[in-house]
Design an enzyme around this catalytic site. Structure first.
Site, PDB file in Angstrom:
ATOM      1  N   CYS C 105     -90.218 -46.362   0.780  1.00  0.00           N
ATOM      2  CA  CYS C 105     -89.049 -45.980   1.582  1.00  0.00           C
ATOM      3  C   CYS C 105     -89.394 -44.623   2.155  1.00  0.00           C
ATOM      4  O   CYS C 105     -89.346 -43.614   1.437  1.00  0.00           O
ATOM      5  CB  CYS C 105     -87.781 -45.898   0.734  1.00  0.00           C
ATOM      6  SG  CYS C 105     -86.382 -45.201   1.638  1.00  0.00           S
ATOM      7  N   CYS C 108     -86.043 -42.104   2.461  1.00  0.00           N
ATOM      8  CA  CYS C 108     -85.398 -41.558   1.255  1.00  0.00           C
ATOM      9  C   CYS C 108     -86.059 -42.163   0.031  1.00  0.00           C
ATOM     10  O   CYS C 108     -87.219 -41.834  -0.250  1.00  0.00           O
ATOM     11  CB  CYS C 108     -83.880 -41.719   1.281  1.00  0.00           C
ATOM     12  SG  CYS C 108     -83.217 -43.366   1.598  1.00  0.00           S
ATOM     13  N   SER C 109     -85.397 -43.062  -0.685  1.00  0.00           N
ATOM     14  CA  SER C 109     -85.994 -43.551  -1.933  1.00  0.00           C
ATOM     15  C   SER C 109     -85.496 -44.951  -2.276  1.00  0.00           C
ATOM     16  O   SER C 109     -85.368 -45.289  -3.442  1.00  0.00           O
ATOM     17  CB  SER C 109     -85.666 -42.587  -3.069  1.00  0.00           C
ATOM     18  OG  SER C 109     -84.256 -42.439  -3.180  1.00  0.00           O
ATOM     19  N   CYS C 110     -85.199 -45.780  -1.256  1.00  0.00           N
ATOM     20  CA  CYS C 110     -84.653 -47.112  -1.503  1.00  0.00           C
ATOM     21  C   CYS C 110     -85.617 -47.946  -2.352  1.00  0.00           C
ATOM     22  O   CYS C 110     -86.826 -47.964  -2.111  1.00  0.00           O
ATOM     23  CB  CYS C 110     -84.372 -47.810  -0.181  1.00  0.00           C
ATOM     24  SG  CYS C 110     -83.135 -46.941   0.806  1.00  0.00           S
TER      25      CYS C 110
END
Lengths: 96, 100, 197
Positions: C105, C108-110
């Site tokens: 991702c 962000c941090s999906c």
């Protein structure tokens, strides 16, 4: 609103550089890719982040070649993009 | 306006560091930040996109110097102020309680 | 760089202060945060992904269903993507001799937390997020995964609502193993695509 794109369609991503939250990564701006599949329908993240209701629209997996994104590389990158970020493109066509 | 979170394709970041047997949280406060955020989103104080937006609006040098949950806490406090839940003064630890 | 997790007592104290303020304002109930933390820690685990991968290895029809509609297929194993506010779409991609998949991702941090549990810190680092879309072969080599030059690499950037999981290739010489033993071979990195299995 019917979905604008179908798997196999060539699309060009927006070149816009909005002042707000967006989910079109910079490296994939203004690039030509191909729709892989529909990934559902969701309100546009750009709208939700600004407290707007956000119209629900199609979201697609769009596959790009590294060469088209970066000018080199032999891999592919698939990005998940809202319909708003996409325009039809003819990959064989020259200047629009 | 490209934001500091939008790092895909950038050069210059260092080698990737793996932490063997990494714990889920490195300190209790990290778990509390995660839960606090979930609680506020569920209450409708803000939504997930507004939360991501608040992280992205961090000053770039601060973003890069902050740990993952430090970024989250910065975003939470930013939104609490912007949504009118609390003032920056209220969010700051009172001096007499800080033990300083 | 943002690899430093070790919060000082200052941030710990400020988090407690904000928490108490929100409790006093009725925005957080007493005990709610502890309950949410417990739920989070008891949620997903890489073992779920390993079970899915092992089933896909032993049952080609399941593999087909998984690649076509992962949310429906994982329900056959009693699993779901509905740990959050609503069920998220899961997209599963399978490695082959010709193509290797890896997930990131960049914005962000999906990550499929509902299924696989919390992501490792390296997955959330700017170093991984910036480089894997540009030079996946180099990044995978850094993880000790050297792919043949003939293997194409496909990177999946979780930029919207879907979450991704990779089914690694079944290792050679595992014909005699049970499904459970096969699941024991699958690692979290294999499910992200930064390890072979």
């Amino acid at each position: 609103m019917p979905d604008r794109f179908a798997p196999g369609d060539a699309v060009r991503t927006s070149t816009a550089d909005p002042a707000w939250h967006t989910r079109l990564p910079r490296y994939a701006r203004g690039a030509i890719g191909r729709v892989v599949e529909l990934a559902g329908h969701h309100p546009l993240a750009d709208d939700r982040a600004r407290g707007l209701p956000g119209t629900t629209q199609a979201v697609y997996h769009v596959r790009f070649t590294a060469a088209d994104l970066f000018g080199d590389g032999d891999h592919a990158v698939t990005v998940e993009l809202w319909e708003d970020y996409l325009e039809p493109a003819d990959p064989q066509g020259g200047t629009p | 306006m490209s934001r500091i979170n939008d790092v895909g394709g950038m050069v210059g970041f260092p080698a990737i560091v793996e932490e063997p047997d990494e714990p889920t949280f490195h300190a209790d406060w990290e778990a509390h930040v995660l839960a606090l955020n979930a609680a506020l989103i569920r209450r409708g104080v803000y939504n997930l996109d507004e939360f991501r937006d608040a992280i992205e609006r961090m000053e770039p040098a601060t973003y890069l110097a902050s740990s993952y949950y430090e970024k989250w806490f910065t975003a939470i406090t930013t939104l609490l102020v912007e949504k009118g839940v609390a003032t920056p003064e209220e969010l700051a630890v009172p001096r007499d309680a800080s033990g300083a | 760089m943002s690899g430093d997790h070790h919060g000082s007592s200052a941030i710990s104290e400020q988090v407690r202060h904000v928490e108490a303020l929100l409790e006093a304002r009725g925005l957080v109930d007493e005990g709610e945060l502890d309950r949410r933390i417990d739920e989070f820690l008891a949620g997903g685990s890489p073992a779920n992904g390993a079970r899915i991968a092992a089933r896909a290895w032993v049952d080609p029809a399941f593999r087909d269903r998984l690649l076509a509609d992962a949310n429906a297929a994982i329900r056959e194993l009693g699993l779901s993507m509905s740990g959050g506010l609503q069920e998220q779409r899961l997209k599963v991609v399978a490695n082959t001799a010709d193509e290797h998949n890896v997930v990131v991702c960049t914005l962000c941090s999906c990550y499929p937390i509902a299924l696989l549990g919390p992501s490792p810190s390296w997955y959330k680092s700017e170093a991984y997020r910036s480089r894997v879309v540009r030079d996946p072969r180099g990044v995978l080599e850094e993880f000790g995964l050297e792919l043949p030059p003939t293997t194409r690499i496909s990177v999946w950037d979780a930029s919207a609502e879907s979450r991704y999981m990779v089914v690694p290739r079944r290792p050679e010489g595992t014909d005699g193993l049970s499904e459970e033993e096969l699941a024991g071979l699958v690692t979290r990195k294999g499910l992200i695509g930064t390890a072979a299995v």
